[in-house]
Motif scaffolding. Sequence first.
Motif, short mmCIF file in Angstrom:
data_model
loop_
_atom_site.label_atom_id
_atom_site.label_comp_id
_atom_site.label_asym_id
_atom_site.label_seq_id
_atom_site.Cartn_x
_atom_site.Cartn_y
_atom_site.Cartn_z
N CYS A 81 37.84 26.89 34.52
CA CYS A 81 36.54 27.64 35.12
C CYS A 81 37.14 28.50 36.20
CB CYS A 81 35.57 26.55 35.72
SG CYS A 81 34.30 27.25 36.54
N SER A 121 38.98 31.52 34.77
CA SER A 121 38.05 32.46 34.24
C SER A 121 37.57 33.43 35.24
CB SER A 121 36.82 31.64 33.70
OG SER A 121 37.48 31.13 32.40
N ILE A 144 34.37 34.64 28.99
CA ILE A 144 35.76 34.21 29.50
C ILE A 144 35.96 32.73 29.17
CG2 ILE A 144 37.75 34.19 30.84
CD1 ILE A 144 37.36 36.80 29.73
N MET A 145 34.91 31.91 29.98
CA MET A 145 34.83 30.34 29.85
C MET A 145 34.90 30.06 28.10
SD MET A 145 33.05 28.54 33.06
CE MET A 145 31.38 29.29 32.51
N MET A 180 38.33 30.50 26.30
CA MET A 180 39.23 29.63 26.59
C MET A 180 39.52 28.56 25.40
SD MET A 180 40.62 29.97 29.67
CE MET A 180 40.46 31.17 30.84
#
Length: 269
Positions: free
Chosen positions: A49, A52, A114-115, A118
């Motif tokens: 997190c 990100s 973006i999270m 992952m």
Amino acid sequence: MVAADVQLASSCHLFDDGCGFPAPGLDIFEFKPIFSIGSFDFTKPMLLCLISMLIVISFFWASFSKPKLVPRGIQNVGELGYLFVRDQISRETIGKKGDKFVPFLVSMFFFVWIMNLMSIIPIAQFPVTSRIAYPVSIVAMVWLTYLYLGIKHQGFVGYFKNMMFPPGLPKWIYVLLAPIEFLSNIIVRPFTLAVRLFANMFAGHMLIVTFSVAAWYLLGPTIGALYSATSFVVVVALTAFELLIQGLQAYIITLLTASYISSSLESEH
């Protein structure tokens, strides 16, 4: 995480006597602390997190810290991302009056995206939003934002009156409609917004891990090789599909946030 599960199953194959399929469970969403401070445990999802967040901040800082009249390189990419959210989400939903909310919406879109990404990045291999606490934290900000804007622009009484008592309906129906509208806007909206994001990322990660472990478990010198190859193809297909879902979920949560902000700025009815 996928690699770790395959490694854990490395001593177990379909054709081994007494070896059942090591089906992944909820434990794949649990991580040992990287470090602890008292009762606080810093885990892998927290690290991802933070990474990100730093990626989003660094990208837009590099894009707009020294803007040029004719954008080039990273500024060009940053402007494309900003304009996408502004023109395809904010202005389509709120109108030009929503331009002041575009930085908030852009931050949300790229942070969630973006999270989610992952999940398919080597070593990371975990979608942060598959842990319910992260979608809930994001949605809590959305909830507070549209409540604040609704009360600010319509007044405390006016906001809840417009929400619960739409005009032009028989008075008796408000007995049923008012509590339904209140629950829908105050409780159901944020609940479904958080669960939608969480459930999609949770299910996608579980499927990818399951077929990854199956590809190893089914691997063998006979017909098992065909089963294993089929599972591997499914993993590749699911990863590609998950890539689409990750962007789509970021788009949906941003679009719904814009919709809720729009309803707070003006009465829906």
